[in-house]
Scaffold this active site. Structure first.
Site, PDB file in Angstrom:
ATOM      1  N   HIS A  36       0.844  -1.124   0.031  1.00  0.00           N
ATOM      2  CA  HIS A  36      -0.037   0.105   0.056  1.00  0.00           C
ATOM      3  C   HIS A  36       0.818   1.223  -0.154  1.00  0.00           C
ATOM      4  O   HIS A  36       0.714   2.171  -0.839  1.00  0.00           O
ATOM      5  CB  HIS A  36      -0.858  -0.071   1.319  1.00  0.00           C
ATOM      6  CG  HIS A  36      -1.969   0.886   1.283  1.00  0.00           C
ATOM      7  ND1 HIS A  36      -1.830   2.082   1.967  1.00  0.00           N
ATOM      8  CD2 HIS A  36      -2.887   1.288   0.441  1.00  0.00           C
ATOM      9  CE1 HIS A  36      -2.809   3.062   1.931  1.00  0.00           C
ATOM     10  NE2 HIS A  36      -3.423   2.601   0.715  1.00  0.00           N
ATOM     11  N   ASP A  39      -6.228   1.566  -2.016  1.00  0.00           N
ATOM     12  CA  ASP A  39      -7.169   1.124  -0.823  1.00  0.00           C
ATOM     13  C   ASP A  39      -7.619   0.064  -0.933  1.00  0.00           C
ATOM     14  O   ASP A  39      -7.852  -0.714   0.179  1.00  0.00           O
ATOM     15  CB  ASP A  39      -7.682   2.612  -0.542  1.00  0.00           C
ATOM     16  CG  ASP A  39      -6.945   3.667  -0.102  1.00  0.00           C
ATOM     17  OD1 ASP A  39      -5.913   3.727   0.066  1.00  0.00           O
ATOM     18  OD2 ASP A  39      -7.534   4.788   0.275  1.00  0.00           O
TER      19      ASP A  39
END
Length: 145
Positions: free
Chosen positions: A73, A119
């Site tokens: 991420h 996300d």
């Protein structure tokens, strides 16, 4: 003006000055939190100080699969920053949540869609990765080499 009114006015001004020093939470972070809650069963707070990469910053080798989700991420956000005008901390996006399914709805090839996909991928990864409570609040100087 009565002294009591003056005291109330001063108290309100002091309160407002104090509130002005509290930075707002980035909207994108709120969206990410909501995605995490949609995709999984653990609260988003479970990931705040997990491993070497979950939370602010990161270094070293991820300690497990969940920490690798955070590492990926972080790298995704780093790639997003290369898109002109794309700031992962403030750019918002559109998505739908039908627990546990997440769907990004912005136009493909836009900053918003890129961030949403970052996300979404992380939230799904968090939901499927094992959680080891021993990796919460670990020492980065010892464990993140």
């Amino acid at each position: 003006m009565y002294p009591a009114h003056l005291l109330v006015l001063v108290a309100v001004c002091v309160s407002l000055l104090g509130a002005a020093n509290i930075p707002p939470q980035p909207l994108n972070l709120i969206q990410f939190k909501n995605m995490i809650q949609c995709a999984g069963t653990r609260p988003w707070t479970a990931y705040v100080n997990y491993g070497c990469y979950c939370g602010k910053g990161g270094s070293g080798t991820p300690v497990d699969e969940l920490d690798r989700c955070c590492y990926t991420h972080d790298n995704c956000y780093n790639e997003a920053e290369k898109i002109p005008g794309c700031n992962p901390n403030i750019k918002t996006y559109s998505y739908t949540c039908t627990e546990p399914n997440l769907t990004c709805t912005d136009t493909a090839d836009t900053c918003a869609r890129f961030l949403c996909d970052c996300d979404r991928t992380a939230a799904i990864c968090f939901a499927s990765a094992p959680y080891n409570s021993n990796n919460v609040m670990i020492s980065s100087s010892t464990n993140c080499q």
